[in-house]
Design a protein around this motif. Sequence first.
Motif, short mmCIF file in Angstrom:
data_model
loop_
_atom_site.label_atom_id
_atom_site.label_comp_id
_atom_site.label_asym_id
_atom_site.label_seq_id
_atom_site.Cartn_x
_atom_site.Cartn_y
_atom_site.Cartn_z
N GLU A 34 0.84 -1.19 0.00
CA GLU A 34 0.00 0.00 0.00
C GLU A 34 0.88 1.25 0.00
O GLU A 34 1.90 1.30 0.70
CB GLU A 34 -0.90 0.04 1.23
N GLU A 49 5.84 2.56 -1.00
CA GLU A 49 4.91 1.59 -0.46
C GLU A 49 5.40 1.01 0.87
O GLU A 49 6.60 0.95 1.13
CB GLU A 49 4.72 0.44 -1.46
N SER A 356 4.24 -3.59 -14.47
CA SER A 356 4.64 -3.17 -13.13
C SER A 356 5.33 -1.83 -13.23
O SER A 356 6.24 -1.64 -14.03
CB SER A 356 5.57 -4.22 -12.50
N ARG A 360 3.69 -1.09 -8.33
CA ARG A 360 2.30 -1.46 -8.58
C ARG A 360 2.20 -2.29 -9.85
O ARG A 360 2.85 -1.98 -10.84
CB ARG A 360 1.42 -0.21 -8.73
N ARG A 362 -0.44 -4.14 -12.68
CA ARG A 362 -1.79 -4.32 -13.22
C ARG A 362 -1.71 -5.33 -14.36
O ARG A 362 -0.72 -5.36 -15.10
CB ARG A 362 -2.37 -3.00 -13.73
#
Length: 452
Positions: A34, A49, A356, A360, A362
């Motif tokens: 996060e 993060e 990436s 992060r 997706r």
Amino acid sequence: MPHEVIMPALGMAQQSGQLVAWLKAPGDAVKAGEPLMEVETDKATMEVEAQADGYLGGLRAKAGDDVPVGSVVAVIAETKEAAEAEAGGEVAQDAPADEPASGSDTETANDDALPEGAEVIMPALGMAQETGQITTWLKEPGDAVGADDILFEVETDKSAVEVPAGVSGYLAAILADPGEEVPVGAPIAIISAEAPANPVRRSHAQKPVAPEPAKAEAPANKATPEKETTPKPAAARPSAKPAAAPAPGGRILASPKAKRLAREQGLDLARLAEAGIAQPYHVSDLETLRTLPAPQAAAATAPTAQALHLSAEVSAKGFAAFCDWIEAETGQAPDPGALLAGLATGATFAGPVAVSRHGRSRCFADPGRHPLGQAPEAEEDATPALLIRDLRGSALQRISLGAEAQPVLTLTGSDPLTLTLEADPGQLAPETALDLITGFAARLAEPLRHLL
């Protein structure tokens, strides 16, 4: 044990970063991955993060503070009660402000024997990293260096990378020998504007011991650096993806440091795979390996095929101009990740593509079957057939991390971009790998041709 959050190094010449904003408040629950805070340097702004699950404890720095690289800025506690106890003494916010003053006193004491110039520090390649090991210097004291010249190679328990100088000048001093473990943020070289009359070369162990208390003063009421090193393996393991043990003779996925130590100590990492322990392996797994029963005599296995590693260079101007054109035509900024996923697919490749960026990831559902940049995100449990690691604009120039559960395409540099494709022989045939990287390079250089 509580996990300390440090100020990362986003560049080789960076000595501090500005904490732009906290994205969590003291006492909030956080999960690994996060966004925790925003950090800004003179070259980049990025979200950092959390590297562990828990609760955000006392903050050591507030928004707007300039914090030295490697300094502790917060603590992630295991329980909410522990986090609230940390928050009770939260205004250790004077620590970052005080540290440069104490650090500058130390530097003054040490500068007598060192040339003047820009310090090159040990970079932080991960938030849980506390030290790095220099494997080799690629320049000698007295050599002229450019800002983009590769200066040295550094290895952590997760990666091995080539590091550029960051500034132009002359390598006036080398302050750490190959093989030495150096704390993140510690000076390892000096680059001067003028050619040095007497270049210096010495080990990190030869430096005066005064700098270490300066680094420890920021976390005044925290554990000593010796104690900080113990949670590192535990912090690294939760982020590792469990993987099934390969068949005997299969490729072993392990960190460079784990491989090196295993080789030096005569340990066979394949025994961990045979015991069913999930890959990739880190230094902490070597202790498990030592406790395994002695292996029975086994027949020698045939040598495995060499992993595929291909690289190419391409101008970044075509992709940048393409993104500007899309924004001018539609009035909306395009999604670079979706565009990269679409450009990577072609006649030789199909399937879900994960992208990436800044930690992060997706996954896009088969971008080759949708208009460029409009592929929907795949289901959460979708397994990508290709991973694109977007490291554009970072300090990394070249990368060699080895194949993962799928082929990996990595973008590094600024202009030109360096494309690196890594895959196991069983994942891609050599001809397919060549078609994939050459096709991607061509489409990235001239994206508009992809629409024709």
